[in-house]
Design an enzyme around this catalytic site. Sequence first.
Site, PDB file in Angstrom:
ATOM      1  N   HIS A  72       3.268  26.855 -15.076  1.00 12.41           N
ATOM      2  CA  HIS A  72       3.967  25.841 -14.268  1.00 12.41           C
ATOM      3  C   HIS A  72       3.694  24.472 -14.875  1.00 12.41           C
ATOM      4  O   HIS A  72       2.550  24.049 -14.977  1.00 12.41           O
ATOM      5  CB  HIS A  72       3.483  25.883 -12.807  1.00 12.41           C
ATOM      6  N   TYR A 200       5.180  21.321  -2.180  1.00 11.36           N
ATOM      7  CA  TYR A 200       4.277  20.812  -1.142  1.00 11.36           C
ATOM      8  C   TYR A 200       5.128  19.932  -0.232  1.00 11.36           C
ATOM      9  O   TYR A 200       5.689  18.930  -0.691  1.00 11.36           O
ATOM     10  CB  TYR A 200       3.159  19.976  -1.764  1.00 11.36           C
ATOM     11  N   PRO A 292      -7.367  24.183   0.968  1.00  7.96           N
ATOM     12  CA  PRO A 292      -6.616  24.761  -0.155  1.00  7.96           C
ATOM     13  C   PRO A 292      -5.526  23.859  -0.747  1.00  7.96           C
ATOM     14  O   PRO A 292      -5.018  24.154  -1.831  1.00  7.96           O
ATOM     15  CB  PRO A 292      -6.004  26.042   0.436  1.00  7.96           C
ATOM     16  N   TYR A 384      -4.581  17.635 -10.696  1.00  7.44           N
ATOM     17  CA  TYR A 384      -4.014  18.949 -10.348  1.00  7.44           C
ATOM     18  C   TYR A 384      -4.241  19.960 -11.474  1.00  7.44           C
ATOM     19  O   TYR A 384      -4.584  21.119 -11.223  1.00  7.44           O
ATOM     20  CB  TYR A 384      -2.519  18.813 -10.017  1.00  7.44           C
TER      21      TYR A 384
HETATM   22  C1  LIG Z   1      -8.194  32.644   3.459  1.00  6.83           C
HETATM   23  C2  LIG Z   1      -8.481  31.874   2.178  1.00  6.83           C
HETATM   24  C3  LIG Z   1      -7.406  31.375   1.417  1.00  6.83           C
HETATM   25  C4  LIG Z   1      -7.658  30.675   0.239  1.00  6.83           C
HETATM   26  N1  LIG Z   1      -6.617  30.190  -0.503  1.00  6.83           N
HETATM   27  C5  LIG Z   1      -6.867  29.498  -1.635  1.00  6.83           C
HETATM   28  C6  LIG Z   1      -5.828  28.963  -2.415  1.00  6.83           C
HETATM   29  O1  LIG Z   1      -4.657  29.103  -2.100  1.00  6.83           O
HETATM   30  N2  LIG Z   1      -6.158  28.262  -3.549  1.00  6.83           N
HETATM   31  C7  LIG Z   1      -7.475  28.103  -3.942  1.00  6.83           C
HETATM   32  O2  LIG Z   1      -7.753  27.505  -4.993  1.00  6.83           O
HETATM   33  N3  LIG Z   1      -8.461  28.604  -3.235  1.00  6.83           N
HETATM   34  C8  LIG Z   1      -8.193  29.293  -2.097  1.00  6.83           C
HETATM   35  N4  LIG Z   1      -9.209  29.805  -1.382  1.00  6.83           N
HETATM   36  C9  LIG Z   1     -10.537  29.602  -1.909  1.00  6.83           C
HETATM   37  C10 LIG Z   1     -10.862  30.634  -3.003  1.00  6.83           C
HETATM   38  O3  LIG Z   1     -10.349  31.882  -2.645  1.00  6.83           O
HETATM   39  C11 LIG Z   1     -12.363  30.637  -3.151  1.00  6.83           C
HETATM   40  O4  LIG Z   1     -12.749  29.351  -3.607  1.00  6.83           O
HETATM   41  C12 LIG Z   1     -12.871  31.720  -4.102  1.00  6.83           C
HETATM   42  O5  LIG Z   1     -12.697  32.996  -3.539  1.00  6.83           O
HETATM   43  C13 LIG Z   1     -14.350  31.489  -4.391  1.00  6.83           C
HETATM   44  O6  LIG Z   1     -14.867  32.593  -5.063  1.00  6.83           O
HETATM   45  P1  LIG Z   1     -16.386  33.008  -4.868  1.00  6.83           P
HETATM   46  O7  LIG Z   1     -16.568  34.187  -5.742  1.00  6.83           O
HETATM   47  O8  LIG Z   1     -17.231  31.818  -5.050  1.00  6.83           O
HETATM   48  O9  LIG Z   1     -16.524  33.407  -3.325  1.00  6.83           O
HETATM   49  P2  LIG Z   1     -15.868  34.639  -2.553  1.00  6.83           P
HETATM   50  O10 LIG Z   1     -14.503  34.921  -3.057  1.00  6.83           O
HETATM   51  O11 LIG Z   1     -16.033  34.327  -1.105  1.00  6.83           O
HETATM   52  O12 LIG Z   1     -16.759  35.875  -2.934  1.00  6.83           O
HETATM   53  C14 LIG Z   1     -18.062  36.026  -2.423  1.00  6.83           C
HETATM   54  C15 LIG Z   1     -18.407  37.504  -2.397  1.00  6.83           C
HETATM   55  O13 LIG Z   1     -19.747  37.652  -1.932  1.00  6.83           O
HETATM   56  C16 LIG Z   1     -19.813  38.728  -1.036  1.00  6.83           C
HETATM   57  N5  LIG Z   1     -20.967  38.523  -0.152  1.00  6.83           N
HETATM   58  C17 LIG Z   1     -21.077  37.684   0.892  1.00  6.83           C
HETATM   59  N6  LIG Z   1     -22.289  37.760   1.444  1.00  6.83           N
HETATM   60  C18 LIG Z   1     -22.966  38.672   0.728  1.00  6.83           C
HETATM   61  C19 LIG Z   1     -24.274  39.195   0.820  1.00  6.83           C
HETATM   62  N7  LIG Z   1     -25.118  38.784   1.776  1.00  6.83           N
HETATM   63  N8  LIG Z   1     -24.677  40.135  -0.061  1.00  6.83           N
HETATM   64  C20 LIG Z   1     -23.809  40.548  -1.044  1.00  6.83           C
HETATM   65  N9  LIG Z   1     -22.547  40.098  -1.170  1.00  6.83           N
HETATM   66  C21 LIG Z   1     -22.138  39.158  -0.302  1.00  6.83           C
HETATM   67  C22 LIG Z   1     -18.479  38.700  -0.315  1.00  6.83           C
HETATM   68  O14 LIG Z   1     -18.142  39.955   0.252  1.00  6.83           O
HETATM   69  C23 LIG Z   1     -17.525  38.291  -1.433  1.00  6.83           C
HETATM   70  O15 LIG Z   1     -16.970  39.401  -2.104  1.00  6.83           O
HETATM   71  C24 LIG Z   1      -8.991  30.480  -0.193  1.00  6.83           C
HETATM   72  C25 LIG Z   1     -10.048  30.976   0.569  1.00  6.83           C
HETATM   73  C26 LIG Z   1      -9.803  31.663   1.753  1.00  6.83           C
HETATM   74  C27 LIG Z   1     -10.980  32.169   2.571  1.00  6.83           C
END
Ligand SMILES: Cc1cc2nc3c(=O)[nH]c(=O)nc-3n(C[C@H](O)[C@H](O)[C@H](O)COP(=O)(O)OP(=O)(O)OC[C@H]3O[C@@H](n4cnc5c(N)ncnc54)[C@H](O)[C@@H]3O)c2cc1C
Length: 389
Positions: A72, A200, A292, A384
């Site tokens: 994009h 947006y 987000p 962005y």
């Molecule tokens: C509903 C939603 C929509 C989103 N939409 C967007 C978007 O459109 N654009 C964007 O940029 N970002 C978006 N985000 C944010 C983005 O998805 C996150 O920033 C991203 O997933 C971060 O990745 P992470 O691996 O740090 O955390 P997570 O994806 O949260 O992964 C953490 C992992 O740790 C595991 N975990 C938790 N506790 C424990 C424990 N005690 N022991 C072992 N494992 C554990 C969980 O099960 C999970 O699999 C969104 C988030 C949500 C919740």
Amino acid sequence: MKTQVVIVGGGPSGLLLSQLLHMRGIDSVVLERRTKDYVLGRIRAGVLERGLTDLLREAGVADRMDREGFPHHGTLISYGDEMFRINFSEHTGHMVTVYGQTEVTRDLYEARERSCGALLFNVDHVVIQDADSDAPHVTYEIAGVSHRIDCDFIAGCDGFHGVSRATIPYRVRSEYEKVYPFGWLGVLSETPPVNDELIYATSPAGFALCSMRNSNLSRYYIQCSVDEDAANWSDDAFWAELKRRIPAAQADALVTGPSIEKSIAPLRSFVTEPMQWGRLFLCGDAAHIVPPTGAKGLNTAASDVHYLYHGLRQFYETGISDGIDAYSHKALARVWKAERFSWWFSSLLHRYPDQTAFDIKMQIAELEFLRSSPAAQKAMAENYVGLPY
Ligand SMILES: Cc1cc2nc3c(=O)[nH]c(=O)nc-3n(C[C@H](O)[C@H](O)[C@H](O)COP(=O)(O)OP(=O)(O)OC[C@H]3O[C@@H](n4cnc5c(N)ncnc54)[C@H](O)[C@@H]3O)c2cc1C
């Protein structure tokens, strides 16, 4: 069991770190609380900055993204029936890639499984022990059986509700938070996107986002109140509300269909400082959350992984700990800029319950400034596509 790095959390941060370390011969064990299918079922981010796409290439997991992802070169911003485009390529020389977080995670799982990486699922009661010593270890249970892993370092990649952040004592930690008085109701539908770039949209009825995953999979969002239940929104009610918030030409062109996923996400800005304590390092949502708007969540998680990966690599390859010692400082410097952009873009486009007529005039003035000023567009585009690591 003994390994070099224990990674708590098998989301995108944990998997990417584990794959990058593997490419450099550094061992890790990933502990994930849920099942693989559960992690893959979460519909989240979809816009990847160039920093993240470069990291995925370095990790050797970018073939499908390079084939199936959509470059994009700009995005559209609308208010009422007015619409203008920010041209990323013209202003920055860079673009973003539309490729779902689910697909990134799937590619990472496949790569880790191909190299027989240690990925443990259904892990309960993870406890991080002695992180402030030279000999940390992690205990956990699987199916009621207790286990222990000794390690050199622990990466806390377990998201906002994980255990890693809470392991850092209160006396050491500072937390900064802003909770927004609204959420996003999101719908995924097997319909062609209304436009080939994201829109947006802001309107008197509130914010909306027209996004996508591929040529027949669309992701749409509308601003809603925080206490709503997605189950109370019929598909028809969702489409009608979305059409009210986007320009008439796009509303007329919108192809609607049954939703295949519908959920509400609250909006929050959050940062914890520092992002390291002894031999424990926080990455991604474990340390910070953005609303987000602006697609910074996954991308900011990726920049954390970049800094930690390079710090650990330097340590294992040369014995020098400068990189890991400076991890929190380096990561936070970029995190706060992503927080600022996400907060600014959210404030520009949403309707707030306590907003005055003056506040609304300010939003419109700022939108018109952004529409007419190449300098303002350049600043928006620069943020962005992602600030450099
Ligand atoms: C509903 C939603 C929509 C989103 N939409 C967007 C978007 O459109 N654009 C964007 O940029 N970002 C978006 N985000 C944010 C983005 O998805 C996150 O920033 C991203 O997933 C971060 O990745 P992470 O691996 O740090 O955390 P997570 O994806 O949260 O992964 C953490 C992992 O740790 C595991 N975990 C938790 N506790 C424990 C424990 N005690 N022991 C072992 N494992 C554990 C969980 O099960 C999970 O699999 C969104 C988030 C949500 C919740």
